[in-house]
Design an enzyme around this catalytic site. Structure first.
Site, PDB file in Angstrom:
ATOM      1  CE  LYS A 225      -3.084   2.621   3.055  1.00 11.49           C
ATOM      2  NZ  LYS A 225      -3.709   2.656   4.402  1.00 11.49           N
ATOM      3  CG  ASP A 230      -5.811   8.493   4.423  1.00 14.47           C
ATOM      4  OD1 ASP A 230      -6.629   9.076   3.678  1.00 14.47           O
ATOM      5  OD2 ASP A 230      -6.126   7.598   5.221  1.00 14.47           O
ATOM      6  CE  LYS A 237      -6.532   9.387   7.805  1.00 12.62           C
ATOM      7  NZ  LYS A 237      -6.963   8.272   8.648  1.00 12.62           N
ATOM      8  CG  ASP A 248      -2.031   5.490   5.108  1.00  7.91           C
ATOM      9  OD1 ASP A 248      -1.927   4.460   5.801  1.00  7.91           O
ATOM     10  OD2 ASP A 248      -3.102   5.846   4.581  1.00  7.91           O
ATOM     11  CG  ASP A 307      -9.968   7.925   6.926  1.00 10.10           C
ATOM     12  OD1 ASP A 307      -8.908   8.007   6.275  1.00 10.10           O
ATOM     13  OD2 ASP A 307     -10.015   8.008   8.172  1.00 10.10           O
ATOM     14  CD  GLU A 309      -6.800   5.631   2.267  1.00 11.25           C
ATOM     15  OE1 GLU A 309      -5.690   5.239   2.648  1.00 11.25           O
ATOM     16  OE2 GLU A 309      -7.707   5.987   3.053  1.00 11.25           O
ATOM     17  NE  ARG A 311     -10.572  -1.087   4.050  1.00 12.94           N
ATOM     18  CZ  ARG A 311     -11.089  -1.258   5.284  1.00 12.94           C
ATOM     19  NH1 ARG A 311     -12.202  -1.949   5.441  1.00 12.94           N
ATOM     20  NH2 ARG A 311     -10.487  -0.741   6.330  1.00 12.94           N
TER      21      ARG A 311
END
Length: 457
Positions: A225, A230, A237, A248, A307, A309, A311
């Protein structure tokens, strides 16, 4: 080999004794005189990571004591480089700490993230103990340093294009064949969810894809990933939750480091690495809660929360990984806060249907002191991902088992692979330990490298 390592005997090297608290008295009894008196005067108790310099007659250091407490930290030697005077040292007594771990710990203690500061620290040198492979330890240390550097770099200097450049640098060093699919070409080549997540950012989303090794070797595919920052997207957030979101892309960082280890050791595999690199940002063209996205697999995905995202981009990459029916697919992601709630920052969960593989991973984790914990792909929770208007919702509508349902969602995109394992890592050291400063951190790659070496070395 790292410059700090000396592969020779040197009679003038300063001795370092590793001592558990329970052995301190015995050491003092066997070194009766000025050294023992100095230990008592200094109040040294051999607590974990505590260092005591033993003076010689001319004001220098005749030796060093390193406390190991109860001996539970195999990398406690990471406390040494930041406090020792610049000279060459040797281990006089490891007190049960494995020699390779002691050397790796020392190396990890030399790490500095100095990209944005003029403060540069020189490091002392260490004579390699007999039987320690300095090249192998150096490979491990450099891989961990790569993870730390990539994660520690802020998003203004580690956007999707920068991450792709870093990935290609790893690929090029080992002569891998690479390509990068950028921007709207993701739609042309059918990576619609990677595009959807990253399209609102100023720097276009992209997919890094490289292969290495002989074509007919066992296929091992790594997916990481690469969400470089993010914001949460339209489900924004709070600012406090954004502070660490430069990390992230920690899954991608760890995958790149593992790939570097595999290629550097010339393991007999056909390696493929897939990294979807995006920034989850806010703009008029951002994907929305309630949208239904097409996936590379053809499955439609309802968006329950923007939030979640990571996956989504992993799903498209896993679909491509699965298309070759590899022997092993490994994906790594800083995916859920639920994993941290369940197991904390130090113990990443992993998920697999393959019981034999799970046992191998657990054994490798124990051998390398790289802690991991198997969590269940609990099938009854799969129904929590149901959608009334699409094939699947990418999150559940309840507060429970968030790491499990994320893994179950990813598992829907794996069909042909002989084995698949998902790691939900944190990628960050929240409190300092010897050799492990606060900041980006490698997780699971030493265990996985150990496993792959035993299979394909």
């Amino acid at each position: 080999m790292l410059e700090i390592f000396v592969d020779s005997r040197d009679a003038t090297a300063t001795p370092v004794w590793l001592l558990r608290s329970s052995r301190l008295k015995d050491w003092c009894d066997s070194h009766a005189g000025a050294a023992a008196a100095w230990v008592e005067t200094s109040g040294f108790k051999a607590e974990t990571g505590k260092v005591l310099l033993l003076p010689d007659g001319s004001g220098g250091a005749a030796g060093v004591l390193l406390g190991t407490g109860d001996g539970a930290d195999p990398f406690v030697t990471g406390a040494l480089p930041t406090v020792l005077p610049l000279r060459t040292y040797r281990f006089a007594d490891l007190d049960g700490i494995g020699a390779e771990n002691a050397v790796l710990g020392f190396a990890l203690g030399t790490y500095q993230f100095d990209r944005y500061t003029r403060k540069k620290r020189e490091n002392p040198c260490l004579i390699l103990p007999d039987g320690v492979d300095g090249e192998e330890v150096s490979r491990l240390a450099r891989a961990i340093f790569l993870v730390r550097d990539l994660i520690n770099t802020p998003a203004n200097d580690m956007n999707p294009a920068d991450l792709a450049i870093a990935a290609l640098k790893v690929a090029d060093v080992h002569g891998a064949n690479s390509r990068v699919i950028v921007g709207d070409e993701l739609l042309v080549e059918n990576y619609p969810m990677v595009h959807a997540v990253g399209r609102a950012a100023e720097v276009a989303p992209r997919l890094v894809d490289f292969t290495w090794g002989r074509a007919d070797a066992p296929k091992v595919t790594l997916v990481g990933k690469g969400v470089c920052f993010d914001t949460g997207g339209l489900d924004l957030k709070p600012s406090s939750a954004m502070l660490l979101m430069k990390k992230d892309m920690g899954g991608a960082a760890n995958v790149l480091a593992l790939a570097d280890l595999i290629m550097g050791a010339k393991l007999d595999v056909r390696l493929r690495v897939l990294i979807p690199a995006v920034e989850n940002n806010v703009a008029g063209n951002a994907f929305r809660p309630g949208d239904v996205l097409q996936s590379r697999k053809g499955m439609t995905v309802e968006i329950g929360n923007t939030d979640a995202e990571g996956r989504l981009v992993l799903a498209d990459a896993l679909t491509e990984a699965d298309s070759e029916a590899p022997d092993l697919v490994i994906d790594m992601a800083t995916l859920t806060g639920a994993a941290r709630t369940a197991l904390g920052p130090d113990l990443p969960p992993f998920y697999t249907h393959d019981d034999a593989l799970a046992v191998e991973i657990a054994q490798a984790a124990s051998t390398t002191f790289d802690p991991l914990w198997r969590m269940p792909l609990w099938q009854p929770y799969d129904s929590w991902l149901s959608s009334k208007i699409a094939d699947v919702n990418h999150i559940s509508d309840g507060p429970f088992a968030g790491s499990i349902t994320a893994a179950l969602f990813l598992g829907r995109f794996i069909e042909k692979s002989k084995a698949w394992v998902h790691f939900d890592i944190y990628g960050w050291m929240p409190k300092p330990r010897p050799g492990r400063p606060v900041g980006g951190e490698a997780q699971a790659i030493r265990a996985l490298y150990c496993l792959l070496k035993s299979r394909f070395g």
